[in-house]
Design a protein around this motif. Structure first.
Motif: not given
Length: 340
Positions: A260-271, A274-279, A305-306, A313-315
């Motif tokens: 679960y914690l790895v999944r949460n880190i993945s979500i934070m990495m994605s955020i 994505i916002h770096l890509l938006l910039i 894993n990430l 990984g999709f980001t």
């Protein structure tokens, strides 16, 4: 006996803090409310002092120099005397009837000496100005009212994760975890929602719509443009969360929680990505590369894993086409889940 300590960090919150505090007062003598005036320059401090003078047995005020949301949480936790600790942001509020139901349940657990380390409740994304509400519950993950351990939980949906709004920690668990949030940094609620979890041995989900999370202010930290302006703070907190737990050791004793914690880190990495890509600037793209390199250098297994087994990984797809696919996926998810 104070069953719950509510900490309300306030910075220039005069326009809306009363809505928040009035709902907390519904807990009566069984709660304490610590209002932290974090160096406000409007009437926040005056309003807080009025509440303390009118409700001296319920409300305390801490006036401090501005240190940001994390400093407000730290001050509240240091002063807390309640069995459970809850942060309520000054623009949010609680459902008063659900709060009373929670307190009655806490009394039952106390009588049976079965108080769980963590209570999880529902929260609502409340677009108050648009008069729309989106409810986030956990009925698919936990059984209502059953005290359990991490190995008893079921799978989270892609849009589900435990956030500060849904968590009611025992105060002693937070102190045992050593949680201390950095000052002058936004998005530290992610650290609060993750770092203490390995110290939680028992937890219980209550299917109560407790917390209203207000969405709509232009200066709100989850606003897309605001997050882009504060991307360095988002990156900083992502790094702190990624390294806050020894995931290899945890996977030996609590593998579901580790996943679960790895999944949460993945979500934070994605955020962050994505916002770096938006910039979209060369500097932003370099920051994305640096973030991934930071994770790789500090924990290569987590990096693998990430990158290859989780959403993040999709980001981090190669080339301009990969960037376009990432942003299209983000905009689709934003329309569906209305998360900011």
């Amino acid at each position: 006996m104070k069953y719950i300590t509510f900490t309300v960090p306030c910075y220039n919150s005069a326009a809306y803090m009363e809505r928040c505090i009035d709902t907390l007062l519904a807990g009566g003598s069984q709660v304490e409310i610590i209002i932290v005036n974090d160096g406000s320059t409007d009437r926040t401090g005056e309003i807080a002092d009025t509440y303390a003078s009118e409700h001296p047995d319920l409300v305390r005020v801490i006036h401090q120099e501005n240190g940001g949301h994390g400093a407000g949480v730290n001050a509240g936790l240091a002063a807390a005397s309640g069995r459970y600790f809850k942060v309520v942001d000054s623009d949010d509020w609680l459902d008063e009837f659900a709060l009373l139901a929670l307190i009655e349940q806490l009394k039952c657990w106390e009588a049976m000496d079965t108080e769980p380390d963590l209570v999880i409740g529902n929260y609502l994304y409340d677009h108050l100005n648009e008069r729309t509400v989106k409810r986030i519950s956990y009925r698919n993950v936990f059984l209502h009212g059953k005290i359990c351990g991490w190995e008893d939980i079921r799978s989270f949906r892609p849009s589900q994760y435990l956030v500060m709004h849904s968590l009611w920690y025992r105060t002693d668990i937070l102190r045992q975890s050593g949680i201390r949030l950095p000052q002058h940094t936004f998005y530290v609620d992610n650290l609060f929602a993750n770092q203490p979890l390995p110290y939680v041995k028992t937890l219980c989900y209550l299917n109560l719509d407790l917390y209203h999370y207000f969405l709509g202010r232009e200066d709100q930290s989850v606003n897309e443009k605001v997050l882009m302006n504060r991307i360095d703070q988002q990156i900083r907190v992502t790094k702190l969360v990624a390294l806050s737990t020894d995931l290899d050791r945890l996977s030996q004793t609590q593998p579901k929680l580790a996943r679960y914690l790895v999944r949460n880190i993945s979500i934070m990495m994605s955020i962050s990505c994505i916002h770096l890509l938006l910039i979209g600037t060369p500097e932003a793209k370099q920051k994305r590369e640096s973030l991934w390199l930071y994770i790789k250098n500090h924990n290569e297994k987590l990096y693998h894993n990430l990158k290859y087994k989780t959403l993040s990984g999709f980001t981090y797809l190669p080339g301009k086409l990969g960037d376009c696919l990432t942003l299209c996926g983000y905009r689709t998810a934003k329309r569906i889940y209305q998360f900011n």
